[in-house]
Design an enzyme around this catalytic site. Structure first.
Site, PDB file in Angstrom:
ATOM      1  N   TYR A 124     -15.664  10.000 -12.375  1.00 54.43           N
ATOM      2  CA  TYR A 124     -15.616   8.542 -12.329  1.00 54.43           C
ATOM      3  C   TYR A 124     -16.144   8.019 -10.990  1.00 54.43           C
ATOM      4  O   TYR A 124     -15.846   6.904 -10.588  1.00 54.43           O
ATOM      5  CB  TYR A 124     -14.175   8.044 -12.540  1.00 54.43           C
ATOM      6  CG  TYR A 124     -13.641   8.234 -13.951  1.00 54.43           C
ATOM      7  CD1 TYR A 124     -14.324   9.000 -14.890  1.00 54.43           C
ATOM      8  CD2 TYR A 124     -12.460   7.637 -14.329  1.00 54.43           C
ATOM      9  CE1 TYR A 124     -13.828   9.173 -16.170  1.00 54.43           C
ATOM     10  CE2 TYR A 124     -11.951   7.807 -15.617  1.00 54.43           C
ATOM     11  CZ  TYR A 124     -12.644   8.576 -16.532  1.00 54.43           C
ATOM     12  OH  TYR A 124     -12.149   8.743 -17.797  1.00 54.43           O
ATOM     13  N   LYS A 173     -11.017  23.330 -14.833  1.00 54.74           N
ATOM     14  CA  LYS A 173     -11.954  24.058 -15.692  1.00 54.74           C
ATOM     15  C   LYS A 173     -12.835  24.912 -14.780  1.00 54.74           C
ATOM     16  O   LYS A 173     -14.066  24.865 -14.829  1.00 54.74           O
ATOM     17  CB  LYS A 173     -12.785  23.057 -16.514  1.00 54.74           C
ATOM     18  CG  LYS A 173     -13.611  23.647 -17.627  1.00 54.74           C
ATOM     19  CD  LYS A 173     -12.817  24.162 -18.812  1.00 54.74           C
ATOM     20  CE  LYS A 173     -13.732  24.782 -19.835  1.00 54.74           C
ATOM     21  NZ  LYS A 173     -13.016  25.533 -20.889  1.00 54.74           N
ATOM     22  N   ASP A 206      -8.647  22.927 -21.613  1.00 54.66           N
ATOM     23  CA  ASP A 206      -8.650  23.032 -23.077  1.00 54.66           C
ATOM     24  C   ASP A 206      -7.379  23.713 -23.581  1.00 54.66           C
ATOM     25  O   ASP A 206      -6.733  23.264 -24.532  1.00 54.66           O
ATOM     26  CB  ASP A 206      -9.922  23.744 -23.581  1.00 54.66           C
ATOM     27  CG  ASP A 206     -10.339  24.927 -22.714  1.00 54.66           C
ATOM     28  OD1 ASP A 206      -9.739  25.128 -21.641  1.00 54.66           O
ATOM     29  OD2 ASP A 206     -11.259  25.654 -23.109  1.00 54.66           O
ATOM     30  N   ASP A 230      -7.210  11.389 -17.082  1.00 58.72           N
ATOM     31  CA  ASP A 230      -7.297  10.225 -17.966  1.00 58.72           C
ATOM     32  C   ASP A 230      -7.014  10.660 -19.406  1.00 58.72           C
ATOM     33  O   ASP A 230      -6.204  10.053 -20.124  1.00 58.72           O
ATOM     34  CB  ASP A 230      -8.710   9.621 -17.846  1.00 58.72           C
ATOM     35  CG  ASP A 230      -8.782   8.213 -18.415  1.00 58.72           C
ATOM     36  OD1 ASP A 230      -7.753   7.686 -18.856  1.00 58.72           O
ATOM     37  OD2 ASP A 230      -9.886   7.635 -18.421  1.00 58.72           O
TER      38      ASP A 230
END
Ligand code: NAD
Length: 361
Positions: A124, A173, A206, A230
């Site tokens: 972002y 990740k 995930d 988010d």
């Protein structure tokens, strides 16, 4: 002396849910002095800009704000006011508790966890561009700095210690994003070593999503980067009964802004149908932040009692979409009035309503 607080009503359902929160605030008897400023669509109409300087000045001056949701045009149009506020005021820590209030609207009544999301950088960052004139390719830059990773992970461990939480999970990740992900992972691991009293672990994002929807009670405090936070905080809001009951707070070094997780839900704007609880519980977080612990507790319990009693509930908790027995849906203003009515009547000598007892085992 009254606490002076910036109030941003926002767009869509924002004015309705912030009016609801003000009604409950008044019922607490705490002396609050609201400075109303406009951002978003109203501000564009009034002053030609979505985020007038006066809004930033007001928050800088008061160091405290309650905000309704603000619409962001999808794909094109003005930049997100929400993202700009966080970046310009350096509100780096987005804290989103996911609490299954009275077990309503959820298959997981034990849900009681907190998502701590870095709110100023990551994907972002706003650094993005088209690669070619034909707009056939585009890039968004994922800005991750060690400084921001250190302060958000420290914030999460401090929150866990203060609120006697049982563990902190770092979500990333790093297997695929070998620089940005690894930087966050390294910062998390090194920060964890400074808090040997607080157990910690890590999950790939995930896997965390899958485990959260199967066994949310395995999580307690989650700390992660902006985009993952988010998404995970909406997922956790769903576990706790939906966006209508999910409050949030944004903390900087010297100021704080309180707002629900949900957006402006334009399809319900002006209909007096939206659930006011997320905004009211954001007010609860604000009251705790300014040291009005008793008033905050009254607000929390009045919300809990209203939801537990199942007499006055907005459509999202009342209707066939809810996991509980359907009741006739009430309006936003009726639910706010019911919560406000209960605030002074709350019996604080009774034990605080508990989440599912097994959730903290
Ligand atoms: P949204 O959260 O506004 O609404 C999604 C759905 O959730 C709604 O259609 C509704 O079914 C339900 N919902 C949300 N709030 C509710 C409430 N209080 N009571 C009952 N049901 C509720 O998400 P969206 O539709 O993706 O976004 C709409 C706009 O809000 C977009 O412009 C988006 O950018 C903006 N947004 C703003 C914020 C913020 O101001 N912090 C946060 C998220 C989205």
């Amino acid at each position: 002396m009254a606490h002076r607080i910036t109030l941003i009503p926002g767009d869509g359902i924002g004015p309705e849910v912030t009016t609801a929160a003000l009604r409950v605030a008044e019922a607490t008897g705490v002396s609050l002095d609201w400075e109303v400023v406009q951002a978003g669509e109203v501000a564009i109409r009034e002053s030609g800009t979505a985020l007038p300087e006066a809004v930033l000045e007001s928050i800088r001056r008061n160091r405290l704000a309650l905000k309704g949701p603000i619409t962001t045009p999808i794909g094109s149009g003005f930049r997100s006011v929400n993202v700009a506020l966080r970046q310009q005021l350096d509100l780096f820590a987005s804290v989103r508790p996911a609490r299954a209030i009275a077990g309503a609207g959820t298959r997981f009544p034990e849900t009681d966890l907190v998502v701590v999301r870095e709110a100023t950088e990551g994907l972002y960052s706003g650094v993005e561009h088209w690669v070619d004139r034909e707009h056939s390719a585009a890039e968004t830059v994922n800005v991750i700095t060690r400084k921001a990773c250190d302060r958000i992970t420290k914030f999460a461990f401090e929150l866990a210690r203060r609120e006697r939480r049982r563990k902190v999970t770092g979500v990333h990740k790093a297997n695929i994003m070998k620089t940005t992900g690894a930087l966050f992972q390294t910062a998390f691991r090194e920060m964890a070593q400074q808090y040997p009293d607080i157990p910690s672990d890590e999950r790939l994002v995930d896997n965390a999503c899958m485990q959260l929807v199967k066994r949310p009670s395995e999580y307690d405090v989650i700390v992660t980067t902006n985009l993952f936070g988010d998404i995970l905080s909406d997922l956790c809001a769903g576990l706790a009964g939906g966006l209508g009951v999910a409050p949030g707070a944004l903390y900087g070094e010297s100021m704080a802004l309180f707002e629900p997780v949900h957006g402006s839900a334009p399809k319900y704007a002006g209909q007096d149908r939206a659930n006011p609880v997320a905004e009211i519980l954001s007010l609860e977080l604000l009251l705790r932040h300014i040291g009005e612990a008793e008033a905050a507790e009254r607000v929390f319990r009045a919300v809990w009692e209203t939801i537990a009693e199942r007499q006055v509930l907005t459509y999202d908790l009342a209707g066939p979409g809810s996991t509980d027995q359907p009741v006739v849906a009430s309006s936003c203003s009726a639910m706010a009035a019911e919560i406000a009515r209960r605030v002074p009547l709350v019996d604080l000598s009774r034990p605080r309503p508990a989440y599912h007892p097994s959730s903290k085992s």
